[in-house]
Design a protein around this motif. Structure first.
Motif, PDB file in Angstrom:
ATOM      1  N   MET A  49     -59.935  -7.724 -18.021  1.00 37.72           N
ATOM      2  CA  MET A  49     -58.744  -8.374 -17.472  1.00 37.72           C
ATOM      3  C   MET A  49     -58.507  -7.896 -16.038  1.00 37.72           C
ATOM      4  O   MET A  49     -58.230  -8.697 -15.143  1.00 37.72           O
ATOM      5  N   GLU A  50     -58.638  -6.604 -15.809  1.00 38.69           N
ATOM      6  CA  GLU A  50     -58.458  -6.053 -14.464  1.00 38.69           C
ATOM      7  C   GLU A  50     -59.538  -6.561 -13.515  1.00 38.69           C
ATOM      8  O   GLU A  50     -59.257  -6.857 -12.351  1.00 38.69           O
ATOM      9  N   LEU A  51     -60.759  -6.683 -13.996  1.00 30.51           N
ATOM     10  CA  LEU A  51     -61.851  -7.222 -13.189  1.00 30.51           C
ATOM     11  C   LEU A  51     -61.515  -8.635 -12.725  1.00 30.51           C
ATOM     12  O   LEU A  51     -61.644  -8.950 -11.543  1.00 30.51           O
ATOM     13  N   VAL A  52     -61.077  -9.470 -13.637  1.00 28.21           N
ATOM     14  CA  VAL A  52     -60.750 -10.854 -13.307  1.00 28.21           C
ATOM     15  C   VAL A  52     -59.611 -10.901 -12.293  1.00 28.21           C
ATOM     16  O   VAL A  52     -59.694 -11.598 -11.278  1.00 28.21           O
ATOM     17  N   CYS A  53     -58.568 -10.150 -12.543  1.00 28.91           N
ATOM     18  CA  CYS A  53     -57.387 -10.194 -11.675  1.00 28.91           C
ATOM     19  C   CYS A  53     -57.644  -9.625 -10.284  1.00 28.91           C
ATOM     20  O   CYS A  53     -57.129 -10.150  -9.300  1.00 28.91           O
ATOM     21  N   THR A  54     -58.430  -8.590 -10.175  1.00 29.63           N
ATOM     22  CA  THR A  54     -58.649  -7.979  -8.866  1.00 29.63           C
ATOM     23  C   THR A  54     -59.744  -8.679  -8.059  1.00 29.63           C
ATOM     24  O   THR A  54     -59.565  -8.921  -6.867  1.00 29.63           O
ATOM     25  N   GLU A  55     -60.849  -9.016  -8.691  1.00 20.39           N
ATOM     26  CA  GLU A  55     -61.966  -9.571  -7.938  1.00 20.39           C
ATOM     27  C   GLU A  55     -61.860 -11.064  -7.665  1.00 20.39           C
ATOM     28  O   GLU A  55     -62.337 -11.539  -6.641  1.00 20.39           O
ATOM     29  N   TYR A  56     -61.248 -11.804  -8.567  1.00 14.53           N
ATOM     30  CA  TYR A  56     -61.242 -13.255  -8.400  1.00 14.53           C
ATOM     31  C   TYR A  56     -59.940 -13.788  -7.820  1.00 14.53           C
ATOM     32  O   TYR A  56     -59.856 -14.966  -7.482  1.00 14.53           O
ATOM     33  N   ALA A  57     -58.945 -12.940  -7.629  1.00 17.09           N
ATOM     34  CA  ALA A  57     -57.699 -13.384  -6.999  1.00 17.09           C
ATOM     35  C   ALA A  57     -57.941 -13.754  -5.533  1.00 17.09           C
ATOM     36  O   ALA A  57     -57.260 -14.620  -4.991  1.00 17.09           O
ATOM     37  N   HIS A  59     -60.998 -14.818  -4.373  1.00 18.20           N
ATOM     38  CA  HIS A  59     -62.181 -15.672  -4.275  1.00 18.20           C
ATOM     39  C   HIS A  59     -61.808 -16.945  -3.526  1.00 18.20           C
ATOM     40  O   HIS A  59     -60.731 -17.499  -3.741  1.00 18.20           O
ATOM     41  N   PRO A  60     -62.670 -17.443  -2.652  1.00 11.39           N
ATOM     42  CA  PRO A  60     -62.322 -18.626  -1.847  1.00 11.39           C
ATOM     43  C   PRO A  60     -62.038 -19.899  -2.654  1.00 11.39           C
ATOM     44  O   PRO A  60     -61.284 -20.753  -2.194  1.00 11.39           O
ATOM     45  N   ARG A  61     -62.584 -20.042  -3.846  1.00 10.75           N
ATOM     46  CA  ARG A  61     -62.343 -21.251  -4.641  1.00 10.75           C
ATOM     47  C   ARG A  61     -61.108 -21.131  -5.533  1.00 10.75           C
ATOM     48  O   ARG A  61     -60.658 -22.121  -6.092  1.00 10.75           O
ATOM     49  N   VAL A  62     -60.571 -19.930  -5.673  1.00  7.82           N
ATOM     50  CA  VAL A  62     -59.448 -19.696  -6.583  1.00  7.82           C
ATOM     51  C   VAL A  62     -58.136 -19.773  -5.800  1.00  7.82           C
ATOM     52  O   VAL A  62     -57.917 -19.017  -4.854  1.00  7.82           O
ATOM     53  N   LEU A  63     -57.282 -20.685  -6.215  1.00 10.07           N
ATOM     54  CA  LEU A  63     -55.979 -20.856  -5.594  1.00 10.07           C
ATOM     55  C   LEU A  63     -55.025 -19.739  -6.015  1.00 10.07           C
ATOM     56  O   LEU A  63     -54.329 -19.146  -5.193  1.00 10.07           O
ATOM     57  N   ARG A  64     -55.003 -19.459  -7.321  1.00  9.64           N
ATOM     58  CA  ARG A  64     -54.162 -18.389  -7.853  1.00  9.64           C
ATOM     59  C   ARG A  64     -54.646 -18.012  -9.244  1.00  9.64           C
ATOM     60  O   ARG A  64     -55.440 -18.710  -9.845  1.00  9.64           O
ATOM     61  N   ILE A  65     -54.132 -16.892  -9.753  1.00 12.73           N
ATOM     62  CA  ILE A  65     -54.417 -16.410 -11.101  1.00 12.73           C
ATOM     63  C   ILE A  65     -53.199 -16.727 -11.959  1.00 12.73           C
ATOM     64  O   ILE A  65     -52.062 -16.484 -11.535  1.00 12.73           O
ATOM     65  N   ALA A  66     -53.418 -17.257 -13.152  1.00 20.43           N
ATOM     66  CA  ALA A  66     -52.315 -17.560 -14.066  1.00 20.43           C
ATOM     67  C   ALA A  66     -52.502 -16.789 -15.361  1.00 20.43           C
ATOM     68  O   ALA A  66     -53.580 -16.802 -15.955  1.00 20.43           O
ATOM     69  N   THR A  67     -51.450 -16.096 -15.762  1.00 16.79           N
ATOM     70  CA  THR A  67     -51.446 -15.423 -17.053  1.00 16.79           C
ATOM     71  C   THR A  67     -50.281 -15.990 -17.854  1.00 16.79           C
ATOM     72  O   THR A  67     -49.308 -16.478 -17.297  1.00 16.79           O
TER      73      THR A  67
END
Length: 81
Positions: A49-57, A59-67
């Motif tokens: 979960m921490e990997l996803v939230c920190t590394e992909y927040a 990322h150029p294609r990711v607008l935002r992270i939703a939980t």
């Protein structure tokens, strides 16, 4: 088949395998895909979960992270619906 949400289950994967799976999903996401739902689990630790939230927040294609209410799932929002 037209998919608007890609779903990835990371149970049993380590951090490297999770990155490979998420990167592959981001590469294959076409214009119709607006979210990538990542099922990483919660009860056995929060490393993925921490990997996803920190590394992909950032990322150029990711607008935002939703939980949501289910802490074992994180969604990468690629565009608003």
């Amino acid at each position: 088949m037209y998919e608007s949400i890609i779903e990835i289950d990371l149970h049993g994967k380590n951090a490297y395998q999770a990155r490979v799976a998420i990167d592959a999903a981001l590469r294959r996401a076409r214009a119709g895909v607006y979210r990538i739902r990542i099922i990483h689990g919660y009860s056995s630790g929060t490393t993925l979960m921490e990997l996803v939230c920190t590394e992909y927040a950032r990322h150029p294609r990711v607008l935002r992270i939703a939980t949501g209410a289910n802490r074992g799932v994180t969604e990468l929002v690629l565009r608003e619906f």
